[in-house]
Design a protein around this motif. Sequence first.
Motif, short mmCIF file in Angstrom:
data_model
loop_
_atom_site.label_atom_id
_atom_site.label_comp_id
_atom_site.label_asym_id
_atom_site.label_seq_id
_atom_site.Cartn_x
_atom_site.Cartn_y
_atom_site.Cartn_z
N ASP A 8 10.40 10.02 -10.28
CA ASP A 8 10.48 10.38 -11.24
C ASP A 8 12.49 9.83 -10.84
OD1 ASP A 8 8.80 11.45 -12.25
OD2 ASP A 8 9.44 13.20 -11.33
N TYR A 9 12.72 9.55 -9.97
CA TYR A 9 14.21 8.87 -9.74
C TYR A 9 14.48 7.38 -10.55
CZ TYR A 9 18.82 8.22 -6.77
OH TYR A 9 20.55 8.19 -6.41
N VAL A 10 16.00 7.85 -10.99
CA VAL A 10 16.41 6.72 -11.37
C VAL A 10 17.77 6.44 -10.96
CG1 VAL A 10 17.30 6.02 -13.73
CG2 VAL A 10 15.51 7.49 -13.61
N MET A 11 17.78 5.32 -10.93
CA MET A 11 19.32 5.04 -10.39
C MET A 11 19.95 5.44 -11.20
SD MET A 11 18.88 4.39 -7.55
CE MET A 11 20.30 3.25 -6.75
N PRO A 12 20.98 5.76 -10.64
CA PRO A 12 22.87 6.36 -11.52
C PRO A 12 23.79 4.24 -11.77
CG PRO A 12 23.05 6.77 -9.38
CD PRO A 12 21.97 6.08 -9.88
N ASN A 13 23.80 4.12 -13.22
CA ASN A 13 24.66 3.22 -12.92
C ASN A 13 26.22 3.17 -12.67
OD1 ASN A 13 23.43 1.67 -14.61
ND2 ASN A 13 24.06 1.86 -16.20
N GLU A 14 26.53 2.21 -11.00
CA GLU A 14 27.42 1.97 -10.93
C GLU A 14 28.52 1.61 -10.90
OE1 GLU A 14 26.56 1.04 -6.44
OE2 GLU A 14 24.17 1.63 -6.67
N THR A 63 0.71 -1.35 -0.27
CA THR A 63 -0.23 0.04 -0.36
C THR A 63 1.02 1.13 0.06
OG1 THR A 63 -0.27 0.48 2.43
CG2 THR A 63 -1.75 -0.91 1.08
N LYS A 64 1.89 1.34 0.54
CA LYS A 64 2.93 2.28 0.45
C LYS A 64 3.78 2.34 -0.91
CE LYS A 64 1.87 2.32 4.45
NZ LYS A 64 0.70 3.92 5.06
N ILE A 65 4.83 1.15 -1.23
CA ILE A 65 5.31 0.96 -2.90
C ILE A 65 4.42 -0.39 -3.33
CG2 ILE A 65 7.23 0.07 -3.27
CD1 ILE A 65 8.45 1.76 -1.01
N ASN A 66 4.15 0.39 -4.40
CA ASN A 66 3.21 -0.70 -5.45
C ASN A 66 4.71 -1.72 -5.53
OD1 ASN A 66 1.12 -1.49 -6.20
ND2 ASN A 66 1.05 0.00 -8.54
N SER A 67 5.66 -1.58 -6.25
CA SER A 67 5.90 -2.32 -7.05
C SER A 67 6.92 -3.78 -6.13
CB SER A 67 7.51 -2.12 -7.61
OG SER A 67 8.57 -2.80 -8.14
N LYS A 68 6.82 -4.80 -6.24
CA LYS A 68 7.71 -5.49 -5.26
C LYS A 68 9.11 -5.33 -5.77
CE LYS A 68 4.09 -9.23 -4.73
NZ LYS A 68 3.70 -10.51 -5.20
N TYR A 69 9.61 -4.99 -7.40
CA TYR A 69 11.11 -4.88 -7.08
C TYR A 69 11.00 -3.63 -6.52
CZ TYR A 69 15.35 -4.75 -9.75
OH TYR A 69 16.91 -3.87 -9.87
N THR A 70 10.74 -2.89 -6.23
CA THR A 70 11.16 -1.33 -5.92
C THR A 70 11.24 -2.09 -4.52
OG1 THR A 70 10.77 -0.04 -7.44
CG2 THR A 70 10.95 1.11 -5.52
N LEU A 71 10.46 -2.25 -3.67
CA LEU A 71 10.34 -2.30 -1.97
C LEU A 71 11.57 -3.73 -1.56
CD1 LEU A 71 8.22 -2.75 0.35
CD2 LEU A 71 7.46 -4.49 -0.22
N VAL A 72 11.88 -4.46 -2.72
CA VAL A 72 13.48 -5.29 -2.06
C VAL A 72 13.98 -4.39 -2.16
CG1 VAL A 72 14.01 -7.49 -2.64
CG2 VAL A 72 11.69 -7.62 -2.63
N THR A 73 14.44 -3.87 -2.95
CA THR A 73 15.81 -2.93 -3.81
C THR A 73 15.63 -1.85 -2.18
OG1 THR A 73 15.53 -3.39 -6.02
CG2 THR A 73 17.21 -1.43 -5.06
N LEU A 74 15.01 -1.62 -2.07
CA LEU A 74 15.03 0.03 -1.04
C LEU A 74 15.16 -0.68 -0.03
CD1 LEU A 74 14.49 2.88 -0.46
CD2 LEU A 74 11.88 2.55 0.02
N ALA A 75 14.73 -1.46 0.58
CA ALA A 75 15.03 -2.51 1.70
C ALA A 75 16.15 -3.05 2.25
CB ALA A 75 13.70 -3.08 1.81
N GLU A 83 6.28 5.29 6.44
CA GLU A 83 6.51 6.34 5.84
C GLU A 83 7.47 6.78 5.75
OE1 GLU A 83 2.40 8.25 4.92
OE2 GLU A 83 2.17 6.06 3.83
N LYS A 84 8.41 6.55 6.99
CA LYS A 84 9.39 7.55 6.79
C LYS A 84 10.80 7.24 6.09
CE LYS A 84 8.83 7.52 11.30
NZ LYS A 84 8.77 9.29 12.25
N LEU A 85 10.77 6.40 5.05
CA LEU A 85 10.95 6.14 3.36
C LEU A 85 10.23 5.98 2.66
CD1 LEU A 85 13.61 3.09 4.26
CD2 LEU A 85 14.63 5.10 3.50
N ILE A 86 10.90 7.05 1.67
CA ILE A 86 9.72 6.69 0.16
C ILE A 86 10.62 6.29 -1.16
CG2 ILE A 86 7.72 8.27 1.16
CD1 ILE A 86 9.52 10.39 0.14
N VAL A 87 9.78 5.84 -2.11
CA VAL A 87 10.67 6.68 -3.36
C VAL A 87 9.93 7.23 -4.32
CG1 VAL A 87 11.07 5.22 -5.59
CG2 VAL A 87 10.98 4.30 -2.87
N HIS A 88 10.81 8.52 -4.56
CA HIS A 88 10.76 9.71 -5.72
C HIS A 88 9.80 8.66 -6.77
CE1 HIS A 88 10.04 12.80 -8.42
NE2 HIS A 88 9.87 14.30 -7.22
#
Length: 71
Positions: free
Chosen positions: A65-71, A12-24, A58-63
């Motif tokens: 429009d943010y795109v991760m740069p290549n590392e 309900t906070k972050i819709n994408s499971k991939y984004t959720l796992v990556t952020l966590a 909601e202490k962490l959120i994902v913008h």
Amino acid sequence: MILEPSIDKLQTKINSKYTLVTLAAKRARQIQDTKVHQVENPDSATYVGLALEEILEEKLIVHPDYVMPNE
């Protein structure tokens, strides 16, 4: 063993499971390195659990429009 917070609540906070796992995962590494988290009374004893609690509170959120740069 039931994981808390549940994936249903987290999505309900972050819709994408991939984004959720990556952020966590990234946040868990930060918490491990700094020993600082944003949850006042955490239920989790693990870094990933703390990161997931931060997302739920909601202490962490994902913008969107943010795109991760290549590392």
